[in-house]
Design an enzyme around this catalytic site. Structure first.
Site, PDB file in Angstrom:
ATOM      1  N   SER A 154      -5.873  -3.849   0.311  1.00 39.28           N
ATOM      2  CA  SER A 154      -6.456  -3.113   1.485  1.00 39.28           C
ATOM      3  C   SER A 154      -8.054  -2.927   1.271  1.00 39.28           C
ATOM      4  CB  SER A 154      -5.855  -1.973   1.985  1.00 39.28           C
ATOM      5  OG  SER A 154      -6.682  -1.143   2.983  1.00 39.28           O
ATOM      6  N   TYR A 167      -3.496   5.969  -1.414  1.00 38.43           N
ATOM      7  CA  TYR A 167      -3.458   4.361  -0.840  1.00 38.43           C
ATOM      8  C   TYR A 167      -4.677   3.739  -1.222  1.00 38.43           C
ATOM      9  CZ  TYR A 167      -3.032   0.828   2.685  1.00 38.43           C
ATOM     10  OH  TYR A 167      -2.974  -0.256   3.404  1.00 38.43           O
ATOM     11  N   LYS A 171      -4.062   0.203  -3.648  1.00 38.73           N
ATOM     12  CA  LYS A 171      -4.381  -0.880  -3.301  1.00 38.73           C
ATOM     13  C   LYS A 171      -5.612  -1.570  -4.174  1.00 38.73           C
ATOM     14  CE  LYS A 171      -1.906  -1.634   0.236  1.00 38.73           C
ATOM     15  NZ  LYS A 171      -0.668  -2.603  -0.015  1.00 38.73           N
TER      16      LYS A 171
END
Length: 307
Positions: A154, A167, A171
């Site tokens: 991401s 997150y 990622k």
């Protein structure tokens, strides 16, 4: 191999395939001729709610299209779960050619409010999940002397975003994991690549809309359907993508980007005894500062409308 069925005879495992990007990838893989193991816990976006029939529903969609698929409800965050889904692929179809590590959860929160539990849970699914499935598949791929691993990273990790420390860390870790896998398994013709997808899905539907600008951004994202991610992912899984490894791509609607990877940007040298605090302050930092990376979020870098 025809352009209509570039994955004919291939077997693919897609994790988190009960909805959103994963579902689109599983459906498009089946249309391209692959037999698909559709993995999904069927849990809520934060990973907390009871399981549903999401995987079975996608399998039914594939079968209605004339494709081949089986449902799997194992948890990527558990090594035994990852091993079980790989084993299901080989038991059912006799081989495994590609894994798309797509499963994920979100527990967004500003860092100073983030709990250990919410950091741990997100990293377990995204980073440990990618490790677990890749590690289980690696033994099969080495025996076959072929295989493709496709990981969803991401721009939250590659560039940065607010309130996503868990997150983002996971990622960016996925990108490093992919590069290491590409290096370690190259001798067995196993490749490993990443895609940072821009698409409207269950993951992005959690974005808070608290301003006209944010509402406009979300409306633009809704135009980016998950199916747009599939052509690149399926090419990386195909035999024609066998010479691509260790790369990081991004897909945004009709745009495909090759993302940079960390390399030295600028250097300074101090002779004699080297640097001290004063010379760092007076010489090194002023010389390097012109090349500092701005404190940006993904939207600052991808600031133009998708085409």
């Amino acid at each position: 191999m025809s352009d209509q069925n570039p994955l004919n005879g291939k077997v693919m495992l897609v994790t988190g395939a009960g909805g959103g990007i994963g579902r689109a990838l599983a459906l498009e893989a089946a249309k391209a001729g692959a037999s698909v193991v559709v993995n999904d816990l069927g849990a809520s976006l934060d990973g907390l709610s009871d399981a549903s029939t999401a995987a079975e529903d996608v399998v039914s969609e594939i079968e209605k299209l004339g494709g081949k698929a089986v449902a799997n409800g194992d948890n990527v965050a558990e090594p035994d779960g990852a091993a079980a889904m790989v084993r299901q692929a080989t038991d059912t179809y006799g081989r495994l050619d590609a894994v798309i590590n797509n499963a994920g959860i979100l527990r967004d929160c500003f860092f100073h409010k983030m709990t250990y539990e919410n950091f741990d849970a997100v990293v377990k699914v995204h980073l440990y999940g990618s490790f677990n499935t890749s590690r289980a598949a690696a033994d099969v791929f080495r025996d076959q002397n072929s295989g493709s691993l496709i990981h969803m990273t991401s721009t939250s990790g590659l560039i940065g975003n607010l309130a996503q420390a868990n997150y983002s860390a996971a990622k960016l870790g996925v990108a490093a994991l992919s590069k290491s896998i590409a290096l370690d398994l190259a001798r067995w013709n196993v490749r490993s690549n990443c895609i940072a997808p821009f698409a409207w899905s269950r993951m992005t539907s959690s974005i808070k809309v608290d301003s006209p600008e944010q509402e406009e951004r979300v409306n633009r994202m809704k135009e980016m359907v998950p199916e747009k991610i599939a052509p690149l992912a399926l090419h990386l899984a195909s035999d024609e993508g066998a010479d691509i490894s260790g790369q990081i791509f991004a897909v945004r609607n009709n745009e495909i980007f090759l993302m940079s990877q960390s390399r030295p940007v600028r250097s300074v040298h101090h002779g004699g005894d080297g640097w001290d605090i004063a010379s760092v302050r007076n010489q090194a930092i002023p010389a390097l500062k012109r090349s500092f990376v701005p404190l940006e979020v993904s939207g600052d870098v991808f600031c133009w409308d998708p085409v």
